[in-house]
Enzyme design. Structure first.
Site, PDB file in Angstrom:
ATOM      1  N   ARG A  68      90.255  -0.458-111.496  1.00 33.60           N
ATOM      2  CA  ARG A  68      89.633  -1.281-112.147  1.00 33.60           C
ATOM      3  C   ARG A  68      88.379  -1.170-112.792  1.00 33.60           C
ATOM      4  O   ARG A  68      88.047  -1.320-114.009  1.00 33.60           O
ATOM      5  CB  ARG A  68      89.449  -2.797-111.172  1.00 33.60           C
ATOM      6  CG  ARG A  68      90.730  -3.127-111.126  1.00 33.60           C
ATOM      7  CD  ARG A  68      90.555  -3.950-109.579  1.00 33.60           C
ATOM      8  NE  ARG A  68      91.950  -3.955-108.981  1.00 33.60           N
ATOM      9  CZ  ARG A  68      92.755  -4.855-109.140  1.00 33.60           C
ATOM     10  NH1 ARG A  68      92.470  -6.107-109.872  1.00 33.60           N
ATOM     11  NH2 ARG A  68      93.921  -5.257-108.548  1.00 33.60           N
ATOM     12  N   THR A  69      87.337  -0.559-112.040  1.00 35.35           N
ATOM     13  CA  THR A  69      86.064  -0.278-112.404  1.00 35.35           C
ATOM     14  C   THR A  69      85.969   0.693-113.361  1.00 35.35           C
ATOM     15  O   THR A  69      85.372   0.699-114.261  1.00 35.35           O
ATOM     16  CB  THR A  69      85.303   0.080-111.105  1.00 35.35           C
ATOM     17  OG1 THR A  69      85.233  -0.921-110.244  1.00 35.35           O
ATOM     18  CG2 THR A  69      83.726   0.299-111.456  1.00 35.35           C
ATOM     19  N   LYS A 123      87.797  22.127-104.477  1.00 41.60           N
ATOM     20  CA  LYS A 123      87.573  23.600-104.458  1.00 41.60           C
ATOM     21  C   LYS A 123      86.257  23.958-103.884  1.00 41.60           C
ATOM     22  O   LYS A 123      85.813  25.078-103.923  1.00 41.60           O
ATOM     23  CB  LYS A 123      87.668  24.004-105.888  1.00 41.60           C
ATOM     24  CG  LYS A 123      89.111  23.876-106.392  1.00 41.60           C
ATOM     25  CD  LYS A 123      89.083  24.561-107.917  1.00 41.60           C
ATOM     26  CE  LYS A 123      90.195  23.853-108.617  1.00 41.60           C
ATOM     27  NZ  LYS A 123      89.781  23.842-110.249  1.00 41.60           N
ATOM     28  N   ARG A 160      80.623   7.227-109.377  1.00 48.01           N
ATOM     29  CA  ARG A 160      81.165   6.461-108.233  1.00 48.01           C
ATOM     30  C   ARG A 160      81.200   7.636-107.239  1.00 48.01           C
ATOM     31  O   ARG A 160      81.923   8.605-107.582  1.00 48.01           O
ATOM     32  CB  ARG A 160      82.498   5.752-108.433  1.00 48.01           C
ATOM     33  CG  ARG A 160      82.966   5.119-106.946  1.00 48.01           C
ATOM     34  CD  ARG A 160      83.901   4.223-107.237  1.00 48.01           C
ATOM     35  NE  ARG A 160      83.418   2.848-107.521  1.00 48.01           N
ATOM     36  CZ  ARG A 160      84.125   1.839-107.377  1.00 48.01           C
ATOM     37  NH1 ARG A 160      85.380   2.050-107.020  1.00 48.01           N
ATOM     38  NH2 ARG A 160      83.678   0.614-107.851  1.00 48.01           N
ATOM     39  N   HIS A 168      76.295  -1.324-106.043  1.00 52.79           N
ATOM     40  CA  HIS A 168      77.154  -1.404-107.289  1.00 52.79           C
ATOM     41  C   HIS A 168      76.667  -2.480-107.988  1.00 52.79           C
ATOM     42  O   HIS A 168      77.056  -3.642-108.103  1.00 52.79           O
ATOM     43  CB  HIS A 168      78.546  -1.952-106.294  1.00 52.79           C
ATOM     44  CG  HIS A 168      79.906  -1.886-107.412  1.00 52.79           C
ATOM     45  ND1 HIS A 168      79.593  -1.626-108.531  1.00 52.79           N
ATOM     46  CD2 HIS A 168      81.107  -2.124-107.204  1.00 52.79           C
ATOM     47  CE1 HIS A 168      80.743  -1.421-109.226  1.00 52.79           C
ATOM     48  NE2 HIS A 168      81.513  -1.713-108.380  1.00 52.79           N
TER      49      HIS A 168
END
Lengths: 317, 427
Positions: free
Chosen positions: A58-59, A86, A108, A136
């Site tokens: 969603r974000t 990696k 994020r 957030h």
């Protein structure tokens, strides 16, 4: 416009004026988004990279759409499946991307402070799209816009935030923002999901839903973040729903016109009754999604303006 | 090894808990005479101290040296140079090397490397259990014979009380000192800071200050049971102090230490995720800091150490929760400790009791004293000299100090080990 910050790392450093600037501009973008032609060229020529070290549908979609509607070139990097496996460090990844000259970096990351760290190392504007259990900010801004449009104001409201406060960056950003705007905040949830020292943040803490919801204007539910739990915070989902899940009966203790919010994705039947979530007379959950795109457009627009202003200033000097 | 005469020094004597202006003579690497206006015969190197402080060199318990295994972080050579520049004349190194110092052979290797490379004295701790795994005890007797001055698994807490109590019993029979890390491992798991408003605001996983009291209470109960000689590496919270006081009052052979960082910094210094402030245990609240400073001043906490833990840039350039713990402090220990003097929290003899005399006594070393017959391990310093610390000026191979850019007051002018100059600041 009074917004001069280089990055949006959290709500904490923002002033009341900053917040209102973002919300006012976002209101304009809500109108744009409701037109048939949603296209603007505000960010034309700019490159926006969405760097998601945690999976989020969603974000990420909201940021992507916001950037595209403003005419930016948008690139999505799903880091959860990429070079981080990696063994590349966060900073090396950031420096690699920085060399591609992005203008906006949306990040994020599962660690608190990751966006702050990146902002020190890259030249572009960094937007925190959620860092661990820290902040957030765009979620809090879209919540604020939703409240302001539903209630006609963003101050002197009784607002309850319910559920897993301890593990929630949404709760932290909302506590900061709604506190700055001078609302009365109540936090409701079991003691095991309340972070230590939260009572010093100018909030009232309840562990009884019915008492906590009495006469509130806004009920913000939080997702019970099962994936964040070490285990043993609550005895069972059904006991949680019984004591802390929002249903029509518990909502009856709030004001008759109280609105219900949720940052989504929802666990129906765990923290919220499914029928209630879908009740368009009480729930503004769909509006939150709509406001999300507009708020992110406003944030990126303002950061791009601040960037241009500082670059122009640099040329003149 | 020349004959030395320190003239006109402010002599800091932690044993007598006193200071006075006077002269101090060194012959054959030992202090031979202390008095006013001593004569300077031929072939004596005179050190004019101009009223600056002369104190017994610091005996630093719990220094991490990267040898063997992590020489890119710190070697005996760089640690020795850093120690000398910081007035540390004896390093007690930790056993948490790679491999662990848990056999007499590894210990012999470490001590021989130290002799070759270090300008200051180096003693080593050995692990209490093999590989610091908390399952089988090490050869405590052989390790003692090979020179181990104390036994500790460092921050790897021995979770099984049965294993730990047997180690304590066995060590008690050999009169060996066991050093414990008193942080309950279950409660501490995953934590990067102390829980409370700061941790909550920053969204960082925290551990309650109570974890320290729990760890200490468990260890003290086992010490009471086994009569072992025991030292708690770091007591950093007010909540743990009553338990320590009770154990001492009950006559248990118990002492306690603290790092300089917990005496001079608090959790708010972490600010926006500055990983150089990530230490183990995590920095505490200001209330706790004040309580432990008082505990050092009144002697309840016996020993101040640097807890020198070198980390390379890569280990620290990470989000706070993922970054490595620890800070270098050999060179900043004394200037930082002078903050306790300038704030009036204690006097210089008390401070050097905690830095030099008490650790030497606890480990059975002759150093740490300003008395006749004691080794001439000395630090000459200006307690008031101001400077701003630049981390890249440090001699340690790793530069991870929380004091980068800090205004400090108090500088080492010269350091002597056994009467030899090991450091001298250009004047």
């Amino acid at each position: 416009m009074a917004f001069a910050a280089k990055h949006l790392l959290g709500i904490e450093p923002l002033s009341k004026v900053d917040i209102l600037s973002i919300l006012d501009l976002a209101d304009q973008y809500v109108s744009l988004n409701r037109q048939a032609n949603k296209r603007s060229d505000t960010l034309a020529g700019l490159t926006q990279i969405n760097m998601f070290f945690e999976n989020s549908t969603r974000t990420q979609a909201s940021f992507e759409l916001a950037g595209k509607r403003l005419g930016a070139d948008v690139m999505n990097m799903s880091m959860a499946t990429s070079s981080i496996k990696k063994g590349e460090s966060l900073i090396d990844t950031a420096l690699t991307l920085n060399a591609m000259h992005p203008d906006l970096l949306v990040v994020r990351h599962p660690s608190a402070g990751a966006a702050n760290l990146l902002a020190e190392k890259v030249n572009c504007a960094v937007i925190n799209a959620g860092d661990g259990q820290h902040e957030h900010p765009t979620q809090a801004l879209l919540d604020a816009l939703t409240i302001r449009r539903a209630k006609g104001r963003l101050h002197r409201l009784n607002i309850a935030i319910c559920g897993d406060i301890a593990h929630s960056r949404v709760a932290r950003s909302n506590i900061m923002l709604l506190g700055k705007m001078e609302n009365r905040l109540r936090l409701i949830g079991p003691k095991t999901l309340m972070p230590a020292g939260i009572e010093t943040f100018g909030v009232e803490v309840f562990d009884d839903m019915r008492k906590g919801l009495r006469d509130v204007d806004v009920v913000m539910m939080l997702r019970l973040q099962k994936e964040r739990m070490d285990g043993g915070f609550i005895p069972s989902e059904r006991e949680y729903y019984h004591r802390f899940g929002l249903d029509f009966e518990k909502l009856g203790h709030a004001k008759p016109d109280a609105i219900v919010m949720h940052p989504a994705p929802m666990n129906r039947g765990v923290e919220i009754d499914g029928t209630l979530a879908d009740d368009i007379n009480r729930s503004v959950i769909q509006e939150q999604v709509e406001m999300g795109v507009a708020v992110r457009m406003a944030v990126m627009d303002l950061l791009a303006r601040a960037r241009r202003a500082s670059e122009d200033g640099g040329v003149m000097a | 090894m020349s004959n030395l005469l320190f003239q006109n020094a402010r002599l800091i004597d932690p044993e007598a808990k006193a200071e006075r202006i006077g002269d101090l003579r060194v012959i054959g690497g030992e202090i031979t005479e202390i008095g006013a206006s001593l004569s300077a015969p031929a072939k004596t190197h005179v050190v004019e101290c101009r009223g600056k402080c002369l104190a017994p060199g610091i005996v630093d318990i719990g220094v991490k040296i990267g040898e063997p295994g992590e020489r890119h972080k710190e070697s005996f050579r760089t640690a020795g140079r850093a120690a000398a520049a910081g007035g540390v004349t004896t390093i007690i190194m930790r056993a948490d090397t790679k491999p662990t110092i848990d056999t007499p052979e590894t210990l012999a290797f470490v001590l021989s490397r130290a002799r070759e490379e270090s300008r200051v004295r180096v003693h080593a701790m050995a692990a209490l259990t093999k590989g610091r795994m908390g399952r089988e005890m090490t050869e405590i007797g052989f390790l003692q014979d090979a020179g181990a001055v104390a036994f500790s698994d460092g921050d790897a807490v021995c979770v099984n009380p049965k294993v730990f109590s047997r180690c304590l019993s066995y060590a008690a029979a050999l009169d060996a000192l066991v050093i414990g890390h008193v942080q309950d491992p279950g409660l501490s798991a995953g934590a990067a800071v102390t829980s409370g408003p700061f941790a909550t605001k920053q969204g960082l996983a925290g551990v309650s200050f109570m974890a320290e009291r729990m760890g200490l209470e468990r260890d003290l109960a086992l010490v009471e049971m086994t009569h072992a000689r025991y030292h708690a590496d770091q007591i950093t919270t007010a909540a743990a102090l009553p338990a320590l006081a009770r154990a001492k009052a009950a006559g248990l052979d118990v002492s306690a230490g603290i790092s300089i960082h917990h005496l001079t910094l608090n959790e708010l210094d972490i600010g926006d995720y500055r990983s150089f402030f990530k230490v183990k245990p995590p920095l505490r609240s200001e209330d706790d800091r004040i309580a432990v400073v008082e505990a050092v001043a009144c002697g309840l906490i016996d020993i101040i150490s640097s807890m020198h833990t070198p980390q390379d840039e890569e280990s620290k350039r990470l989000p706070f929760e993922e970054a490595a713990s620890g800070a270098v402090a050999l060179e900043t220990l004394l200037p930082a400790a002078m903050r306790l003097i300038h704030s009036g929290a204690m006097d210089l003899p008390t401070l050097f009791g905690a830095l030099s005399l008490n650790p030497a006594r606890r480990l059975g070393l002759r150093a740490g004293r300003l008395s006749l017959g004691a080794p001439a391990d000395l630090v000459l310093f200006d307690p008031d000299a101001p400077f701003v610390l630049d981390r890249f000026s440090l001699l340690s191979k790793s530069k991870n100090t929380p004091f980068d850019g800090a205004r400090m007051q108090g500088r080492v002018l010269a350091t002597f080990v056994g009467g030899d100059v090991v450091f001298e600041r250009a004047r």
